[in-house]
Design a protein around this motif. Structure first.
Motif, mmCIF file in Angstrom:
data_model
loop_
_atom_site.group_PDB
_atom_site.id
_atom_site.type_symbol
_atom_site.label_atom_id
_atom_site.label_comp_id
_atom_site.label_asym_id
_atom_site.label_seq_id
_atom_site.Cartn_x
_atom_site.Cartn_y
_atom_site.Cartn_z
ATOM 1 N N LEU A 265 -0.460 3.105 6.708
ATOM 2 C CA LEU A 265 0.270 2.134 5.877
ATOM 3 C C LEU A 265 1.050 2.822 4.749
ATOM 4 N N GLY A 266 0.968 4.144 4.721
ATOM 5 C CA GLY A 266 1.785 4.894 3.758
ATOM 6 C C GLY A 266 1.070 5.263 2.473
ATOM 7 N N ALA A 267 -0.270 5.103 2.434
ATOM 8 C CA ALA A 267 -1.005 5.460 1.209
ATOM 9 C C ALA A 267 -1.241 6.966 1.150
ATOM 10 N N LYS A 268 -1.477 7.458 -0.068
ATOM 11 C CA LYS A 268 -1.934 8.839 -0.232
ATOM 12 C C LYS A 268 -3.437 8.749 -0.455
ATOM 13 N N ILE A 269 -4.204 9.511 0.299
ATOM 14 C CA ILE A 269 -5.664 9.371 0.204
ATOM 15 C C ILE A 269 -6.289 10.622 -0.388
ATOM 16 N N ILE B 256 0.829 -1.217 0.000
ATOM 17 C CA ILE B 256 0.000 0.000 0.000
ATOM 18 C C ILE B 256 0.860 1.263 0.000
ATOM 19 N N ARG B 257 2.096 1.126 0.504
ATOM 20 C CA ARG B 257 2.973 2.307 0.637
ATOM 21 C C ARG B 257 3.107 3.066 -0.699
ATOM 22 N N GLY B 258 2.848 4.372 -0.625
ATOM 23 C CA GLY B 258 3.021 5.220 -1.803
ATOM 24 C C GLY B 258 1.870 5.142 -2.809
#
Ligand code: UGA
Length: 451
Positions: free
Chosen positions: A342-346, A308-310
């Motif tokens: 978790l490092g996602a961009k939302i 999920i990161r990035g």
């Protein structure tokens, strides 16, 4: 024309005040929040509810609806006082009755003539008796009063029609005559009116909300099993719903229930039972199943995306349900928080809730429409089943995305159509089944929509 005072202009209070005024009564709506009252006097609604602004404006204009912060003004020549204040959850799930106690004290100190005090807030069983004790203990002069419980069953998003066409009106009182007078106020609504004792009326509200929450957790449990066994929970719900003993409503599998009512009320009922030494197993199971829905959504996205990161993830809908800007206990808040961790961009889009949601999730980029939001996204997640999402130009959305991952947390799209369009689509409880034919749902009405 009766004169009514409504204490508390939150969801229930404002709708109650506006609707009783529309039925021809003179209504004085009171709140201790001066800003809110000043805003209402200028025609500014504190909440988004379809049709409410127009209803309030019409009745203010007709001199039937007034706003004040003064108890003495609100109770002058008033025969009925509806208490509609908030009852949030306390630390252990018990209802926090601070506002109910404050309003009972203020009513006692300012009432000038005999008064029927009607409690509409969701309050623990026994609160009506407690309110009567508070009023008795704080009256300046001994003026007759009666306490009646009249639980509210309206839903956000359809509050006005729910108020005007209720399935039933429940009245609880130790005094039949007082209950009959309150029944008279409700006669124009033409709903069945049930008169019972105070405690039973209070319990009917908790039992009703707990039962509806149970239906939701039940269908979510069935959705989990459907996924393993290759059945489609949407069609299972339709098939079940034709049985009149089951009924088609509240069988939409999804991300679970949120909002200001079910989570708090199921918890409060379990707390009341535990306090009396009972172990309400079913209520605990209902809450456990519901609590699993949000982390489950995050796990699914994780599985679909790998890392999920990035990744850029778009949320379709933020409010806890459609047709409201209410963000209280909305699944979007927990899901966004977990994905960000978790490092996602939302990125997100909601037709009305973005203004309310923004301070709750400052890292989330709010977008002006679903297409801007989909631009460059690695995955989309449907959180709120707004009608406008059902009519999206999905091919356009697909073309704008970086990866075609689509997780439909409210089952609003057809899995086969989504796959045909080229999405890597996942709904909930819609297990793969090679026997599935195209015509399974032909001629079947949308049975799980609410009445
Ligand atoms: C609920 C009750 O439906 C009202 O009767 C009650 O008066 C109100 O609580 C209250 O106690 O004040 P509300 O919270 O406005 O009303 O919204 P609902 O339409 O009941 O939905 C509650 C939650 O359940 C939402 O998160 C919704 O998305 C979810 N839900 C509903 C499902 O997940 N599946 C369904 O089939 C139905």
């Amino acid at each position: 024309m009766k004169q009514i005072c409504v204490v508390g202009v939150g969801y229930v209070g404002l709708v109650t005040a506006a609707c009783f005024a529309d039925l021809g009564n003179r209504v004085i709506a009171l709140d201790i929040d001066e800003k809110r009252i000043e805003g209402l006097k200028r025609g500014e609604m504190p909440i988004y509810e379809p049709g409410l602004a127009e209803l309030v404006a019409r009745n203010v204009h007709a001199n039937r609806l007034f706003f004040t912060t003064s108890y003495s003004k609100a109770l002058e020549k008033t025969e009925f006082a509806f208490v509609c204040v908030g009852t949030p959850s306390g630390v252990d799930g018990e209802a926090d009755l601070r506002h109910v106690a404050e309003s009972a004290r203020a009513i006692a100190q300012h009432m000038k003539e005999p008064l029927i005090i009607i409690n509409k807030s969701t309050v623990p069983v026994g609160t009506g008796d407690w309110v009567a004790d508070i009023v008795r203990g704080h009256q300046v002069n001994e003026i007759p009063f009666w306490v009646v419980s009249c639980p509210e069953f309206l839903r956000e998003g359809s509050a006005i029609s729910d108020f005007m066409s209720p399935h039933r009106t429940v009245l609880g009182s130790l005094d039949r005559e007082a209950a009959e007078k309150v029944a008279q106020l409700h006669l124009p609504l033409r709903s069945p009116i049930m008169i019972t004792d105070l405690r039973t009326a209070e319990m009917i509200k908790y039992a009703s909300n707990a039962f509806l929450a149970t239906k939701i957790s039940f269908i979510n449990e069935i959705a989990n099993i459907c996924e393993e066994l290759g059945a489609d929970v949407k069609e299972v719900a339709v098939g079940m719903g034709y049985d009149k003993r089951i009924g088609p409503f509240f069988l939409d599998a999804g991300l679970g229930y949120g909002g200001s009512c079910f989570p708090k009320d199921v918890k409060a009922l379990a707390y009341m039972a535990a306090e009396k030494g009972r172990h309400p197993q079913l209520l605990h199971a209902v809450m456990d199943i519901n609590n699993d829905r949000r982390p489950m959504a995050v796990n699914r996205l994780h599985q679909m995306l790998g890392d999920i990161r990035g990744k850029s993830i778009g949320l379709l809908g933020l409010s806890f349900k459609e047709n409201t800007d209410d963000m209280r206990d909305a699944p979007s808040v927990d899901i966004a928080k977990a994905l960000l961790a978790l490092g996602a961009k939302i990125r997100a889009y909601d037709p009305v809730a973005m203004e309310v949601a923004k301070p709750m999730m400052p890292e989330v980029e709010m977008c002006p429409d679903p297409y801007t939001m989909a631009q460059g996204c690695d995955a989309l997640l449907v959180i709120t089943p707004w009608n406008e999402f059902k009519q999206l130009d999905l091919e356009k959305i697909l073309g704008l995305m970086n990866q075609p991952v689509f997780f439909d947390g409210r089952n609003i799209y057809d899995p086969e159509n989504m796959s045909r369009l080229g999405f890597n689509y996942l709904g909930l409880g819609r297990g793969y089944n090679s026997q599935k034919t195209d015509n399974t749902l032909t001629h079947v009405p949308e049975a799980t929509a609410s009445p």
